[in-house]
Design a protein around this motif. Structure first.
Motif, PDB file in Angstrom:
ATOM      1  N   GLU A 122       0.907  -1.309   0.015  1.00  0.00           N
ATOM      2  CA  GLU A 122       0.040  -0.015   0.107  1.00  0.00           C
ATOM      3  C   GLU A 122       0.883   1.327   0.246  1.00  0.00           C
ATOM      4  OE1 GLU A 122      -1.677  -2.436   3.240  1.00  0.00           O
ATOM      5  OE2 GLU A 122      -0.903  -3.140   1.598  1.00  0.00           O
ATOM      6  N   ASN A 123       1.872   1.176   0.587  1.00  0.00           N
ATOM      7  CA  ASN A 123       2.806   2.445   0.869  1.00  0.00           C
ATOM      8  C   ASN A 123       3.590   2.679  -0.473  1.00  0.00           C
ATOM      9  OD1 ASN A 123       2.007   3.384   3.267  1.00  0.00           O
ATOM     10  ND2 ASN A 123       3.561   1.719   4.293  1.00  0.00           N
ATOM     11  N   VAL A 124       4.277   1.500  -1.247  1.00  0.00           N
ATOM     12  CA  VAL A 124       4.920   1.984  -2.313  1.00  0.00           C
ATOM     13  C   VAL A 124       4.099   2.096  -3.776  1.00  0.00           C
ATOM     14  CG1 VAL A 124       6.910   0.730  -1.331  1.00  0.00           C
ATOM     15  CG2 VAL A 124       5.303  -0.563  -2.951  1.00  0.00           C
ATOM     16  N   ARG A 125       3.049   1.509  -3.768  1.00  0.00           N
ATOM     17  CA  ARG A 125       2.300   1.924  -4.944  1.00  0.00           C
ATOM     18  C   ARG A 125       1.907   3.374  -5.147  1.00  0.00           C
ATOM     19  NH1 ARG A 125      -3.055   0.015  -2.364  1.00  0.00           N
ATOM     20  NH2 ARG A 125      -2.155  -2.184  -2.791  1.00  0.00           N
ATOM     21  N   PRO A 126       1.825   3.754  -6.391  1.00  0.00           N
ATOM     22  CA  PRO A 126       1.314   5.049  -6.740  1.00  0.00           C
ATOM     23  C   PRO A 126       0.341   5.518  -5.967  1.00  0.00           C
ATOM     24  CG  PRO A 126       1.722   4.100  -8.794  1.00  0.00           C
ATOM     25  CD  PRO A 126       1.738   2.877  -7.764  1.00  0.00           C
ATOM     26  N   GLY A 127       0.267   6.659  -5.184  1.00  0.00           N
ATOM     27  CA  GLY A 127      -0.856   7.099  -4.247  1.00  0.00           C
ATOM     28  C   GLY A 127      -0.468   7.048  -2.894  1.00  0.00           C
TER      29      GLY A 127
ATOM     30  N   VAL B 198      13.075  -3.103  -1.275  1.00  0.00           N
ATOM     31  CA  VAL B 198      13.685  -2.359  -2.258  1.00  0.00           C
ATOM     32  C   VAL B 198      13.105  -2.835  -3.884  1.00  0.00           C
ATOM     33  CG1 VAL B 198      16.076  -2.138  -3.598  1.00  0.00           C
ATOM     34  CG2 VAL B 198      15.855  -1.838  -1.236  1.00  0.00           C
ATOM     35  N   GLN B 199      12.956  -4.130  -3.792  1.00  0.00           N
ATOM     36  CA  GLN B 199      12.714  -4.877  -4.897  1.00  0.00           C
ATOM     37  C   GLN B 199      11.222  -4.015  -5.355  1.00  0.00           C
ATOM     38  OE1 GLN B 199      14.599  -6.933  -7.468  1.00  0.00           O
ATOM     39  NE2 GLN B 199      12.875  -5.973  -8.704  1.00  0.00           N
ATOM     40  N   ALA B 200      10.416  -4.388  -4.357  1.00  0.00           N
ATOM     41  CA  ALA B 200       9.001  -3.984  -4.523  1.00  0.00           C
ATOM     42  C   ALA B 200       8.840  -2.495  -4.957  1.00  0.00           C
ATOM     43  CB  ALA B 200       8.172  -4.071  -3.358  1.00  0.00           C
ATOM     44  N   ALA B 201       9.744  -1.529  -4.086  1.00  0.00           N
ATOM     45  CA  ALA B 201       9.455  -0.142  -4.175  1.00  0.00           C
ATOM     46  C   ALA B 201      10.101   0.193  -5.735  1.00  0.00           C
ATOM     47  CB  ALA B 201      10.235   0.419  -3.441  1.00  0.00           C
ATOM     48  N   GLN B 202      11.118  -0.482  -6.237  1.00  0.00           N
ATOM     49  CA  GLN B 202      11.885  -0.240  -7.545  1.00  0.00           C
ATOM     50  C   GLN B 202      10.627  -0.761  -8.621  1.00  0.00           C
ATOM     51  OE1 GLN B 202      14.763   0.957  -8.604  1.00  0.00           O
ATOM     52  NE2 GLN B 202      15.794   1.219  -6.863  1.00  0.00           N
ATOM     53  N   ASP B 203      10.066  -1.997  -8.350  1.00  0.00           N
ATOM     54  CA  ASP B 203       8.902  -2.180  -9.236  1.00  0.00           C
ATOM     55  C   ASP B 203       7.747  -1.548  -9.626  1.00  0.00           C
ATOM     56  OD1 ASP B 203      10.437  -4.612  -9.525  1.00  0.00           O
ATOM     57  OD2 ASP B 203       9.287  -5.996  -8.437  1.00  0.00           O
ATOM     58  N   ALA B 204       7.627  -0.737  -8.235  1.00  0.00           N
ATOM     59  CA  ALA B 204       6.508   0.264  -8.063  1.00  0.00           C
ATOM     60  C   ALA B 204       6.932   1.604  -8.833  1.00  0.00           C
ATOM     61  CB  ALA B 204       6.085   0.179  -6.764  1.00  0.00           C
TER      62      ALA B 204
ATOM     63  N   THR C 140      12.376   4.760  -7.940  1.00  0.00           N
ATOM     64  CA  THR C 140      13.656   4.633  -8.624  1.00  0.00           C
ATOM     65  C   THR C 140      14.999   4.762  -7.541  1.00  0.00           C
ATOM     66  OG1 THR C 140      14.077   6.629  -9.669  1.00  0.00           O
ATOM     67  CG2 THR C 140      12.986   4.597 -11.057  1.00  0.00           C
ATOM     68  N   SER C 141      14.639   5.437  -6.557  1.00  0.00           N
ATOM     69  CA  SER C 141      15.868   5.978  -5.703  1.00  0.00           C
ATOM     70  C   SER C 141      15.769   4.826  -4.289  1.00  0.00           C
ATOM     71  CB  SER C 141      15.459   7.271  -5.003  1.00  0.00           C
ATOM     72  OG  SER C 141      14.420   7.115  -4.013  1.00  0.00           O
ATOM     73  N   ALA C 142      14.905   4.060  -4.465  1.00  0.00           N
ATOM     74  CA  ALA C 142      14.931   2.932  -3.376  1.00  0.00           C
ATOM     75  C   ALA C 142      16.000   2.028  -3.214  1.00  0.00           C
ATOM     76  CB  ALA C 142      13.832   1.999  -3.481  1.00  0.00           C
ATOM     77  N   CYS C 143      16.534   2.128  -1.834  1.00  0.00           N
ATOM     78  CA  CYS C 143      17.796   1.247  -1.679  1.00  0.00           C
ATOM     79  C   CYS C 143      17.765   0.832  -0.062  1.00  0.00           C
ATOM     80  CB  CYS C 143      19.253   2.057  -1.697  1.00  0.00           C
ATOM     81  SG  CYS C 143      19.007   3.491  -1.047  1.00  0.00           S
ATOM     82  N   HIS C 144      18.348   0.023   0.368  1.00  0.00           N
ATOM     83  CA  HIS C 144      18.373  -0.388   1.825  1.00  0.00           C
ATOM     84  C   HIS C 144      19.729  -0.606   2.362  1.00  0.00           C
ATOM     85  CE1 HIS C 144      19.416  -5.069   1.762  1.00  0.00           C
ATOM     86  NE2 HIS C 144      20.094  -4.536   0.731  1.00  0.00           N
ATOM     87  N   ILE C 145      19.893  -0.475   3.595  1.00  0.00           N
ATOM     88  CA  ILE C 145      20.951  -0.950   4.555  1.00  0.00           C
ATOM     89  C   ILE C 145      21.321  -2.195   4.594  1.00  0.00           C
ATOM     90  CG2 ILE C 145      22.293  -0.429   6.715  1.00  0.00           C
ATOM     91  CD1 ILE C 145      20.473   2.071   7.306  1.00  0.00           C
TER      92      ILE C 145
END
Ligand code: FE2
Length: 345
Positions: free
Chosen positions: A282-287, A315-321, A324-329
């Motif tokens: 719900e958080n990474v999808r547009p909107g 990260v993968q889910a955010a990139q897919d959504a 493009t800046s999503a990364c992780h520690i």
């Protein structure tokens, strides 16, 4: 409540699927690799969302389904904090609560069969792993086994539960499916001892053959973690030492994916937002909150969790959504602490 006891006849393993309602979140205990398709079919038939896969301990006799279920459903893998497996998404200790929507299990550390054996109490029932079985107890002669510790786990923890508590073990080889604490106290032949020394002696004289699958199962079960190299190769991973430099950077939004209980227990990275992993889609999808935050501010979204596994999947889910800046520690808060990163409580 939805409660299913599933059986793998090859290893004699019981697997439990729990959910508070049809259509809700589900949790699975002690899944077997070869049965993953069956579990997923049942999950889909009951319209459940599998959010957690839990092993009561490091198994010797079958390969765990934890990794496969995570890869298929992006669920959170869970084991006890004493487990020596490479990576699970979340680790629990005695007194913690293992929760999904509508259900909370109390965690007991019940070592003896292995040092990483845990039991989970859910209201009128307890999942005892291989600590307490029906008319038996888990063997204590393999690697981290300890008969003395097992006596303590059984007599001073499990048998202190009300007599009517239902006992659901991880295995049975005789066809029994469930027992009660009172029944085991009275009729379990291993528990009719007068002292811890007598129990240790009884366990020492069992002389059991090694489990057939042991040489395959143990190494496989030790490497249950998500391979994170692909995320790193794409440039989506930040080492904890580098991430320390980004605290307070206005161009970075640090996002904590852990649960509230983990944040309270272990603290947080200063200035981070909270967006629990179970609400990620719900958080990474547009909107969604993170999508809009990234779009509106141009901030780099830097996820973290406990060990880097939930964040790698995020990260993968955010990139897919499209974030493009999503990364992780990489390595999560565990790596952060090892790098001496600051913690706020
Ligand atoms: Fe076991």
């Amino acid at each position: 409540m939805i409660f299913r006891q599933l059986f793998d006849s090859v290893s004699g393993t019981y697997t439990y699927l729990l959910a508070s309602r049809r259509g809700g979140e589900a949790l699975i205990i002690d899944p077997v690799l070869e049965k993953v398709e069956r579990y997923l079919q049942l999950v889909s038939e009951l319209e459940l969302k599998l959010v957690k896969a839990v092993d009561t301990h490091l198994h010797h006799d079958h390969i765990t389904g934890l990794g496969a279920l995570r890869d298929r459903t992006h669920c959170i893998t869970v084991m006890g904090e004493m487990s020596k497996v490479d990576v699970v998404s979340m680790r629990l200790a005695e007194g913690d609560r293992l929760g999904i929507e509508g259900i909370g299990l109390d965690v007991l550390h019940t070592p003896g069969h292995t040092v990483d054996s845990y039991s989970f109490v859910l209201g009128d029932r307890v999942f005892t792993g291989d600590t307490l079985m029906i008319r038996g107890t888990g063997r204590t002669d393999l690697e981290s086994g300890d008969a003395r510790a097992q006596y303590d786990s059984i007599f001073n923890k499990l048998l202190k539960l009300p007599d009517e508590t239902l006992v659901y073990p991880a295995h049975d080889y005789k066809g029994d499916t469930v027992s009660t604490i009172g029944e085991e106290k009275a009729f379990n032949p291993r528990l009719q001892v007068r002292s811890v020394d007598e129990y240790v002696e009884l366990m020492r004289n069992l002389h059991l053959p090694n489990p057939k699958m042991m040489d395959v199962a143990v190494p496989a079960n030790m490497r249950v973690g998500l391979p994170q190299e692909e995320i790193a190769r794409r440039g989506w991973a930040v080492a904890a030492t580098e991430a320390k430099m980004l605290v307070g950077d206005p161009g970075v939004a640090l996002v904590d994916l852990r649960e509230r209980s983990e944040r309270e227990k272990y603290g947080v990275i200063p200035g981070s937002l909270h967006a629990p992993y179970t609400e990620l889609q719900e958080n990474v999808r547009p909107g969604g909150m993170l999508h809009e935050l990234a779009a509106a501010t141009g901030k780099r979204v830097l996820f973290y969790c406990a060990f880097g596994e939930r964040s790698a999947m995020a990260v993968q889910a955010a990139q897919d959504a499209g974030i493009t800046s999503a990364c992780h520690i990489q390595g999560g808060l565990d790596a952060w602490n090892k790098a001496g990163g600051p913690i706020a409580r």
